[in-house]
Design a protein around this motif. Structure first.
Motif, PDB file in Angstrom:
ATOM      1  N   LYS A   1       0.846  -1.183   0.000  1.00  0.00           N
ATOM      2  CA  LYS A   1       0.000   0.000   0.000  1.00  0.00           C
ATOM      3  C   LYS A   1       0.883   1.236   0.000  1.00  0.00           C
ATOM      4  N   LEU A   2       0.493   2.212  -0.812  1.00  0.00           N
ATOM      5  CA  LEU A   2       1.190   3.491  -0.881  1.00  0.00           C
ATOM      6  C   LEU A   2       0.204   4.590  -0.526  1.00  0.00           C
ATOM      7  N   SER A   3       0.648   5.544   0.276  1.00  0.00           N
ATOM      8  CA  SER A   3      -0.223   6.675   0.600  1.00  0.00           C
ATOM      9  C   SER A   3       0.406   7.954   0.059  1.00  0.00           C
ATOM     10  N   LEU A   4      -0.456   8.839  -0.434  1.00  0.00           N
ATOM     11  CA  LEU A   4      -0.026  10.115  -0.982  1.00  0.00           C
ATOM     12  C   LEU A   4      -0.266  11.176   0.088  1.00  0.00           C
ATOM     13  N   VAL A   5       0.800  11.830   0.531  1.00  0.00           N
ATOM     14  CA  VAL A   5       0.711  12.826   1.596  1.00  0.00           C
ATOM     15  C   VAL A   5       1.054  14.182   1.006  1.00  0.00           C
ATOM     16  N   GLY A   6       0.101  15.091   1.017  1.00  0.00           N
ATOM     17  CA  GLY A   6       0.303  16.431   0.494  1.00  0.00           C
ATOM     18  C   GLY A   6      -1.012  17.009   0.011  1.00  0.00           C
ATOM     19  N   ILE A   7      -1.121  18.310   0.033  1.00  0.00           N
ATOM     20  CA  ILE A   7      -2.353  18.972  -0.384  1.00  0.00           C
ATOM     21  C   ILE A   7      -2.496  18.842  -1.898  1.00  0.00           C
ATOM     22  N   GLY A   8      -3.650  18.334  -2.327  1.00  0.00           N
ATOM     23  CA  GLY A   8      -3.925  18.177  -3.751  1.00  0.00           C
ATOM     24  C   GLY A   8      -3.340  16.931  -4.378  1.00  0.00           C
ATOM     25  N   PHE A   9      -2.695  16.060  -3.610  1.00  0.00           N
ATOM     26  CA  PHE A   9      -2.134  14.833  -4.156  1.00  0.00           C
ATOM     27  C   PHE A   9      -3.260  13.815  -4.311  1.00  0.00           C
ATOM     28  N   ARG A  10      -3.452  13.296  -5.510  1.00  0.00           N
ATOM     29  CA  ARG A  10      -4.543  12.371  -5.808  1.00  0.00           C
ATOM     30  C   ARG A  10      -4.063  11.301  -6.779  1.00  0.00           C
ATOM     31  N   ALA A  11      -4.755  10.157  -6.760  1.00  0.00           N
ATOM     32  CA  ALA A  11      -4.483   9.076  -7.705  1.00  0.00           C
ATOM     33  C   ALA A  11      -5.798   8.421  -8.098  1.00  0.00           C
ATOM     34  N   TRP A  12      -5.890   7.959  -9.342  1.00  0.00           N
ATOM     35  CA  TRP A  12      -7.056   7.225  -9.788  1.00  0.00           C
ATOM     36  C   TRP A  12      -6.642   6.259 -10.889  1.00  0.00           C
ATOM     37  N   CYS A  13      -7.435   5.195 -11.051  1.00  0.00           N
ATOM     38  CA  CYS A  13      -7.154   4.146 -12.030  1.00  0.00           C
ATOM     39  C   CYS A  13      -8.268   4.087 -13.063  1.00  0.00           C
ATOM     40  N   TYR A  14      -7.895   3.689 -14.255  1.00  0.00           N
ATOM     41  CA  TYR A  14      -8.884   3.393 -15.289  1.00  0.00           C
ATOM     42  C   TYR A  14      -8.285   2.383 -16.257  1.00  0.00           C
ATOM     43  N   PHE A  15      -9.142   1.792 -17.084  1.00  0.00           N
ATOM     44  CA  PHE A  15      -8.696   0.799 -18.061  1.00  0.00           C
ATOM     45  C   PHE A  15      -8.674   1.436 -19.441  1.00  0.00           C
ATOM     46  N   ASP A  16      -7.542   1.380 -20.119  1.00  0.00           N
ATOM     47  CA  ASP A  16      -7.392   1.954 -21.456  1.00  0.00           C
ATOM     48  C   ASP A  16      -7.708   0.874 -22.491  1.00  0.00           C
TER      49      ASP A  16
ATOM     50  N   GLN B   1      -4.346  -1.538 -17.734  1.00  0.00           N
ATOM     51  CA  GLN B   1      -4.782  -0.635 -16.679  1.00  0.00           C
ATOM     52  C   GLN B   1      -3.819   0.553 -16.607  1.00  0.00           C
ATOM     53  N   VAL B   2      -4.359   1.739 -16.331  1.00  0.00           N
ATOM     54  CA  VAL B   2      -3.544   2.951 -16.257  1.00  0.00           C
ATOM     55  C   VAL B   2      -3.758   3.592 -14.894  1.00  0.00           C
ATOM     56  N   LEU B   3      -2.657   3.959 -14.247  1.00  0.00           N
ATOM     57  CA  LEU B   3      -2.698   4.677 -12.983  1.00  0.00           C
ATOM     58  C   LEU B   3      -2.306   6.121 -13.261  1.00  0.00           C
ATOM     59  N   SER B   4      -3.167   7.047 -12.882  1.00  0.00           N
ATOM     60  CA  SER B   4      -2.890   8.469 -13.064  1.00  0.00           C
ATOM     61  C   SER B   4      -2.648   9.081 -11.689  1.00  0.00           C
ATOM     62  N   ILE B   5      -1.517   9.769 -11.543  1.00  0.00           N
ATOM     63  CA  ILE B   5      -1.124  10.333 -10.248  1.00  0.00           C
ATOM     64  C   ILE B   5      -0.900  11.827 -10.401  1.00  0.00           C
ATOM     65  N   LYS B   6      -1.484  12.578  -9.479  1.00  0.00           N
ATOM     66  CA  LYS B   6      -1.318  14.033  -9.450  1.00  0.00           C
ATOM     67  C   LYS B   6      -0.582  14.372  -8.154  1.00  0.00           C
ATOM     68  N   VAL B   7       0.682  14.790  -8.277  1.00  0.00           N
ATOM     69  CA  VAL B   7       1.503  15.048  -7.087  1.00  0.00           C
ATOM     70  C   VAL B   7       2.237  16.383  -7.168  1.00  0.00           C
ATOM     71  N   GLY B   8       1.582  17.394  -7.686  1.00  0.00           N
ATOM     72  CA  GLY B   8       2.173  18.720  -7.687  1.00  0.00           C
ATOM     73  C   GLY B   8       3.159  18.972  -8.806  1.00  0.00           C
ATOM     74  N   LEU B   9       3.220  18.117  -9.802  1.00  0.00           N
ATOM     75  CA  LEU B   9       4.078  18.353 -10.952  1.00  0.00           C
ATOM     76  C   LEU B   9       3.261  19.102 -12.004  1.00  0.00           C
ATOM     77  N   SER B  10       3.881  19.564 -13.068  1.00  0.00           N
ATOM     78  CA  SER B  10       3.165  20.356 -14.064  1.00  0.00           C
ATOM     79  C   SER B  10       2.095  19.535 -14.786  1.00  0.00           C
ATOM     80  N   ARG B  11       2.278  18.234 -14.898  1.00  0.00           N
ATOM     81  CA  ARG B  11       1.294  17.360 -15.542  1.00  0.00           C
ATOM     82  C   ARG B  11       1.053  16.137 -14.677  1.00  0.00           C
ATOM     83  N   ASP B  12      -0.085  15.494 -14.908  1.00  0.00           N
ATOM     84  CA  ASP B  12      -0.358  14.232 -14.228  1.00  0.00           C
ATOM     85  C   ASP B  12       0.588  13.164 -14.766  1.00  0.00           C
TER      86      ASP B  12
END
Length: 173
Positions: free
Chosen positions: A76-91, A97-108
């Motif tokens: 298990k991984l936890s994302l710690v930070g304001i606005g840090f989010r992750a979600w999965c979908y199937f392409d 399967q694709v994991l999209s992570i938003k961790v304060g970088l310019s792009r997901d």
């Protein structure tokens, strides 16, 4: 060095194709490449058990695969930070399967997940990685964590579930 032990193999099928040994059951499959080693491996398959006689690395690897096929390995991984989010979908186009992570970088950050690993987002800030191969699960968790390693001053980043990050004190006036 010989390694003798008996392992319970209920509902697991074993196949051999050239230098590969394939383990399968209803939960998934794992493939072991035996061509890269000059060690020998001898297996005796009984009705519900597998007896290994061979080198220690192969014995441990096979035991790890069989344990993974019976009960999944997970991290298990936890994302710690304001606005840090992750979600999965199937392409559908890439059929993975694709994991999209938003961790304060310019792009997901998009991660295409291999077919032998399953990723679930239990919460927007909690990722569960599971699979039958312990090395593959650990490698995927390490790759995801390397996107944003926890900061030593604020503690923000991607951490393992029970990881403790020691936060350094800031500048003193």
């Amino acid at each position: 060095m010989k390694h003798n032990n008996a392992i319970n193999v209920k509902n697991i099928c074993l196949f051999r194709y050239d230098n590969f040994v394939i383990f399968m059951n209803s939960k998934g499959r794992a493939i072991l490449d035996v061509s890269k080693s000059n060690a020998y491996l001898k297996c005796q398959i009984g009705s519900n058990s597998l007896k290994l006689d061979g080198s220690l690395p192969f014995g441990n690897k096979i035991e790890s695969i069989l344990n993974g096929l019976q009960t999944f390995y997970h991290k298990k991984l936890s994302l710690v930070g304001i606005g840090f989010r992750a979600w999965c979908y199937f392409d559908q186009s890439k059929n993975c399967q694709v994991l999209s992570i938003k961790v304060g970088l310019s792009r997901d950050v998009l991660i295409f997940v291999p077919s032998n690993i399953i990723i679930l987002c239990l919460r927007p800030t909690l990722i569960l990685i599971k699979g039958v191969d312990k090395e593959a699960v650990s490698l995927m968790a390490c790759q995801i964590r390397s996107i944003r390693v926890p900061d030593s001053y604020k503690g923000k980043g991607i951490r393992y579930e029970n990881e403790v990050v020691h936060v350094k004190p800031g500048k003193q006036k």
